[in-house]
Design a protein around this motif. Structure first.
Motif, PDB file in Angstrom:
ATOM      1  N   LYS A  34       0.824  -1.215   0.000  1.00 21.05           N
ATOM      2  CA  LYS A  34       0.000   0.000   0.000  1.00 21.05           C
ATOM      3  C   LYS A  34       0.858   1.265   0.000  1.00 21.05           C
ATOM      4  CE  LYS A  34      -3.621  -2.312   2.619  1.00 21.05           C
ATOM      5  NZ  LYS A  34      -4.268  -2.395   3.946  1.00 21.05           N
ATOM      6  N   LEU A  35       2.185   1.083  -0.022  1.00 20.58           N
ATOM      7  CA  LEU A  35       3.163   2.178   0.012  1.00 20.58           C
ATOM      8  C   LEU A  35       2.989   3.045   1.260  1.00 20.58           C
ATOM      9  CD1 LEU A  35       3.199   3.208  -3.748  1.00 20.58           C
ATOM     10  CD2 LEU A  35       4.601   1.507  -2.577  1.00 20.58           C
ATOM     11  N   ILE A  36       2.689   2.382   2.390  1.00 23.87           N
ATOM     12  CA  ILE A  36       2.513   3.104   3.655  1.00 23.87           C
ATOM     13  C   ILE A  36       3.475   2.591   4.733  1.00 23.87           C
ATOM     14  CG2 ILE A  36       0.116   3.788   3.247  1.00 23.87           C
ATOM     15  CD1 ILE A  36      -0.720   1.390   5.071  1.00 23.87           C
ATOM     16  N   HIS A  37       4.540   1.924   4.328  1.00 20.21           N
ATOM     17  CA  HIS A  37       5.502   1.424   5.314  1.00 20.21           C
ATOM     18  C   HIS A  37       6.095   2.628   6.046  1.00 20.21           C
ATOM     19  CE1 HIS A  37       8.890  -0.567   7.156  1.00 20.21           C
ATOM     20  NE2 HIS A  37       8.350  -1.730   6.822  1.00 20.21           N
ATOM     21  N   PRO A  38       6.092   2.614   7.370  1.00 18.20           N
ATOM     22  CA  PRO A  38       6.537   3.805   8.113  1.00 18.20           C
ATOM     23  C   PRO A  38       8.028   4.129   7.978  1.00 18.20           C
ATOM     24  CG  PRO A  38       6.131   1.972   9.613  1.00 18.20           C
ATOM     25  CD  PRO A  38       5.638   1.542   8.260  1.00 18.20           C
ATOM     26  N   ASP A  39       8.824   3.190   7.503  1.00 17.35           N
ATOM     27  CA  ASP A  39      10.255   3.427   7.368  1.00 17.35           C
ATOM     28  C   ASP A  39      10.699   3.622   5.914  1.00 17.35           C
ATOM     29  OD1 ASP A  39      10.825   3.313  10.121  1.00 17.35           O
ATOM     30  OD2 ASP A  39      10.809   1.124  10.063  1.00 17.35           O
ATOM     31  N   VAL A  40       9.760   3.682   5.001  1.00 18.73           N
ATOM     32  CA  VAL A  40      10.078   3.907   3.587  1.00 18.73           C
ATOM     33  C   VAL A  40       9.438   5.227   3.173  1.00 18.73           C
ATOM     34  CG1 VAL A  40       9.883   3.018   1.236  1.00 18.73           C
ATOM     35  CG2 VAL A  40      10.243   1.428   3.141  1.00 18.73           C
ATOM     36  N   HIS A  41      10.268   6.139   2.721  1.00 18.79           N
ATOM     37  CA  HIS A  41       9.823   7.492   2.377  1.00 18.79           C
ATOM     38  C   HIS A  41      10.048   7.741   0.888  1.00 18.79           C
ATOM     39  CE1 HIS A  41       9.709   7.951   6.690  1.00 18.79           C
ATOM     40  NE2 HIS A  41      10.947   7.489   6.725  1.00 18.79           N
ATOM     41  N   PHE A  42       9.186   8.542   0.300  1.00 20.00           N
ATOM     42  CA  PHE A  42       9.256   8.821  -1.134  1.00 20.00           C
ATOM     43  C   PHE A  42       9.478  10.305  -1.375  1.00 20.00           C
ATOM     44  CE2 PHE A  42       6.672   5.048  -0.511  1.00 20.00           C
ATOM     45  CZ  PHE A  42       7.320   4.151  -1.335  1.00 20.00           C
ATOM     46  N   VAL A  43      10.376  10.590  -2.308  1.00 16.73           N
ATOM     47  CA  VAL A  43      10.701  11.955  -2.694  1.00 16.73           C
ATOM     48  C   VAL A  43      10.575  12.046  -4.205  1.00 16.73           C
ATOM     49  CG1 VAL A  43      12.528  13.691  -2.765  1.00 16.73           C
ATOM     50  CG2 VAL A  43      12.262  12.246  -0.737  1.00 16.73           C
ATOM     51  N   PHE A  44       9.892  13.072  -4.658  1.00 15.69           N
ATOM     52  CA  PHE A  44       9.688  13.266  -6.090  1.00 15.69           C
ATOM     53  C   PHE A  44       9.523  14.755  -6.353  1.00 15.69           C
ATOM     54  CE2 PHE A  44       5.940  11.845  -3.808  1.00 15.69           C
ATOM     55  CZ  PHE A  44       5.004  12.837  -4.049  1.00 15.69           C
ATOM     56  N   PRO A  45       9.745  15.182  -7.595  1.00 12.89           N
ATOM     57  CA  PRO A  45       9.661  16.620  -7.895  1.00 12.89           C
ATOM     58  C   PRO A  45       8.225  17.134  -7.789  1.00 12.89           C
ATOM     59  CG  PRO A  45      10.131  15.355  -9.888  1.00 12.89           C
ATOM     60  CD  PRO A  45      10.147  14.387  -8.752  1.00 12.89           C
ATOM     61  N   ASP A  55       2.716  26.531   1.021  1.00 13.74           N
ATOM     62  CA  ASP A  55       3.494  27.551   0.315  1.00 13.74           C
ATOM     63  C   ASP A  55       4.759  26.950  -0.292  1.00 13.74           C
ATOM     64  OD1 ASP A  55       1.758  29.627   0.764  1.00 13.74           O
ATOM     65  OD2 ASP A  55       2.785  30.326   2.581  1.00 13.74           O
ATOM     66  N   LYS A  56       5.372  26.056   0.442  1.00 14.33           N
ATOM     67  CA  LYS A  56       6.569  25.359  -0.038  1.00 14.33           C
ATOM     68  C   LYS A  56       6.263  23.861  -0.031  1.00 14.33           C
ATOM     69  CE  LYS A  56       9.874  28.794   1.559  1.00 14.33           C
ATOM     70  NZ  LYS A  56      11.076  29.049   2.334  1.00 14.33           N
ATOM     71  N   PRO A  57       5.574  23.391  -1.071  1.00 12.25           N
ATOM     72  CA  PRO A  57       5.161  21.989  -1.076  1.00 12.25           C
ATOM     73  C   PRO A  57       6.361  21.037  -1.142  1.00 12.25           C
ATOM     74  CG  PRO A  57       4.702  22.981  -3.199  1.00 12.25           C
ATOM     75  CD  PRO A  57       5.169  24.082  -2.292  1.00 12.25           C
ATOM     76  N   THR A  58       6.194  19.894  -0.491  1.00 21.59           N
ATOM     77  CA  THR A  58       7.175  18.815  -0.559  1.00 21.59           C
ATOM     78  C   THR A  58       6.446  17.568  -1.041  1.00 21.59           C
ATOM     79  OG1 THR A  58       6.764  18.086   1.706  1.00 21.59           O
ATOM     80  CG2 THR A  58       8.484  19.775   1.395  1.00 21.59           C
ATOM     81  N   SER A  59       7.165  16.507  -1.184  1.00 16.23           N
ATOM     82  CA  SER A  59       6.547  15.241  -1.592  1.00 16.23           C
ATOM     83  C   SER A  59       5.439  14.846  -0.629  1.00 16.23           C
ATOM     84  CB  SER A  59       7.608  14.143  -1.651  1.00 16.23           C
ATOM     85  OG  SER A  59       8.616  14.491  -2.565  1.00 16.23           O
ATOM     86  N   GLY A 114      13.627  -2.491  11.076  1.00 13.42           N
ATOM     87  CA  GLY A 114      14.164  -2.996   9.815  1.00 13.42           C
ATOM     88  C   GLY A 114      14.969  -1.898   9.143  1.00 13.42           C
ATOM     89  N   TYR A 115      14.960  -1.915   7.829  1.00  9.87           N
ATOM     90  CA  TYR A 115      15.666  -0.902   7.059  1.00  9.87           C
ATOM     91  C   TYR A 115      14.803   0.343   6.896  1.00  9.87           C
ATOM     92  CZ  TYR A 115      19.496  -3.906   5.667  1.00  9.87           C
ATOM     93  OH  TYR A 115      20.612  -4.693   5.677  1.00  9.87           O
ATOM     94  N   LYS A 116      15.451   1.497   6.979  1.00  2.86           N
ATOM     95  CA  LYS A 116      14.818   2.758   6.608  1.00  2.86           C
ATOM     96  C   LYS A 116      15.293   3.050   5.191  1.00  2.86           C
ATOM     97  CE  LYS A 116      16.511   5.069  10.081  1.00  2.86           C
ATOM     98  NZ  LYS A 116      16.858   6.183  10.954  1.00  2.86           N
ATOM     99  N   ALA A 117      14.429   3.643   4.400  1.00  6.22           N
ATOM    100  CA  ALA A 117      14.803   3.928   3.018  1.00  6.22           C
ATOM    101  C   ALA A 117      14.128   5.201   2.534  1.00  6.22           C
ATOM    102  CB  ALA A 117      14.422   2.766   2.104  1.00  6.22           C
ATOM    103  N   VAL A 118      14.827   5.881   1.643  1.00  3.29           N
ATOM    104  CA  VAL A 118      14.266   7.023   0.939  1.00  3.29           C
ATOM    105  C   VAL A 118      14.388   6.716  -0.549  1.00  3.29           C
ATOM    106  CG1 VAL A 118      14.359   9.495   0.508  1.00  3.29           C
ATOM    107  CG2 VAL A 118      15.001   8.608   2.758  1.00  3.29           C
ATOM    108  N   VAL A 119      13.264   6.702  -1.230  1.00  3.77           N
ATOM    109  CA  VAL A 119      13.231   6.462  -2.665  1.00  3.77           C
ATOM    110  C   VAL A 119      13.073   7.813  -3.342  1.00  3.77           C
ATOM    111  CG1 VAL A 119      12.002   5.341  -4.565  1.00  3.77           C
ATOM    112  CG2 VAL A 119      12.193   4.183  -2.337  1.00  3.77           C
ATOM    113  N   PHE A 120      14.085   8.191  -4.107  1.00  3.73           N
ATOM    114  CA  PHE A 120      14.047   9.443  -4.869  1.00  3.73           C
ATOM    115  C   PHE A 120      13.634   9.116  -6.294  1.00  3.73           C
ATOM    116  CE2 PHE A 120      16.780  10.799  -1.476  1.00  3.73           C
ATOM    117  CZ  PHE A 120      16.654  12.174  -1.408  1.00  3.73           C
ATOM    118  N   TYR A 121      12.499   9.644  -6.719  1.00  4.38           N
ATOM    119  CA  TYR A 121      12.068   9.495  -8.101  1.00  4.38           C
ATOM    120  C   TYR A 121      12.472  10.768  -8.832  1.00  4.38           C
ATOM    121  CZ  TYR A 121       9.113   8.738 -12.168  1.00  4.38           C
ATOM    122  OH  TYR A 121       8.668   8.581 -13.457  1.00  4.38           O
ATOM    123  N   LEU A 122      13.301  10.634  -9.839  1.00  8.06           N
ATOM    124  CA  LEU A 122      13.841  11.733 -10.649  1.00  8.06           C
ATOM    125  C   LEU A 122      14.764  12.652  -9.842  1.00  8.06           C
ATOM    126  CD1 LEU A 122      10.671  12.620 -12.775  1.00  8.06           C
ATOM    127  CD2 LEU A 122      12.492  10.966 -13.278  1.00  8.06           C
TER     128      LEU A 122
END
Length: 179
Positions: A34-45, A55-59, A114-122
């Protein structure tokens, strides 16, 4: 590459992996699906748009739309993302506010041990200041912390970031589903 990255992170955090794959049934696997794992974060433009009042939107401002898109079609392209988050025709950016959020999230203990992760898209959409703020953490991540950068243009990723990464080229699937 996104489906591969998600499968890898699901496997790493699976409570009962077997046969070289995740179980698909434990709490961690269900959260990843469901892409809701608490230790996996997503970053995208992102950019300002009608789906966020920040005012300053983030992912994080658009994470609901990211999840819907990635679950419906993990093979999406940038134009699909822009449409999903309501910023069609606007160039997205991974800005400094994003770096601050990532540093804060990764400074906290893992929720699941477990593992923490940040997935950067682009990641090529990251500006120099953002890269500079993240550089130390990318160079020396906390234990059991991964950064996954997904790009279609590795030559455009800032050299300060790219030079600290291990590259894995993922070829596109053919119509038959094999590379």
């Amino acid at each position: 590459a996104l489906p591969l990255a998600l499968a890898y992170l699901q496997y790493l955090n699976c409570e009962s992996p077997s046969g070289g794959d995740s179980c698909g049934e434990c709490q961690s696997c269900r959260q990843m699906s469901k892409l809701i794992h608490p230790d996996v974060h997503f970053v995208f433009p992102v950019n300002k748009g009608p789906k966020s009042s920040d005012d300053k939107p983030t992912s994080e401002s658009y994470i609901k739309y990211w999840r819907e898109l990635a679950i419906a079609d993990p093979y999406f392209v940038e134009a699909d993302l822009q449409k999903a988050i309501g910023v069609e025709g606007k160039s997205g950016l991974i800005a400094v506010a994003e770096a601050k959020n990532i540093i804060t999230k990764l400074s906290l203990a893992s929720v699941t041990d477990g593992y923490k992760a940040v997935v950067f898209y682009l990641p090529e959409k990251m500006n120099q200041e953002t890269a500079n703020r993240l550089l130390k953490m990318v160079e020396e991540p906390p234990e059991k912390t991964l950064f996954v950068f997904i790009t279609h243009a590795p030559e455009k990723v800032l050299q300060t970031i790219f030079s600290r990464c291990q590259s894995v080229r993922v070829l596109p699937l053919t119509k038959e589903g094999t590379a």
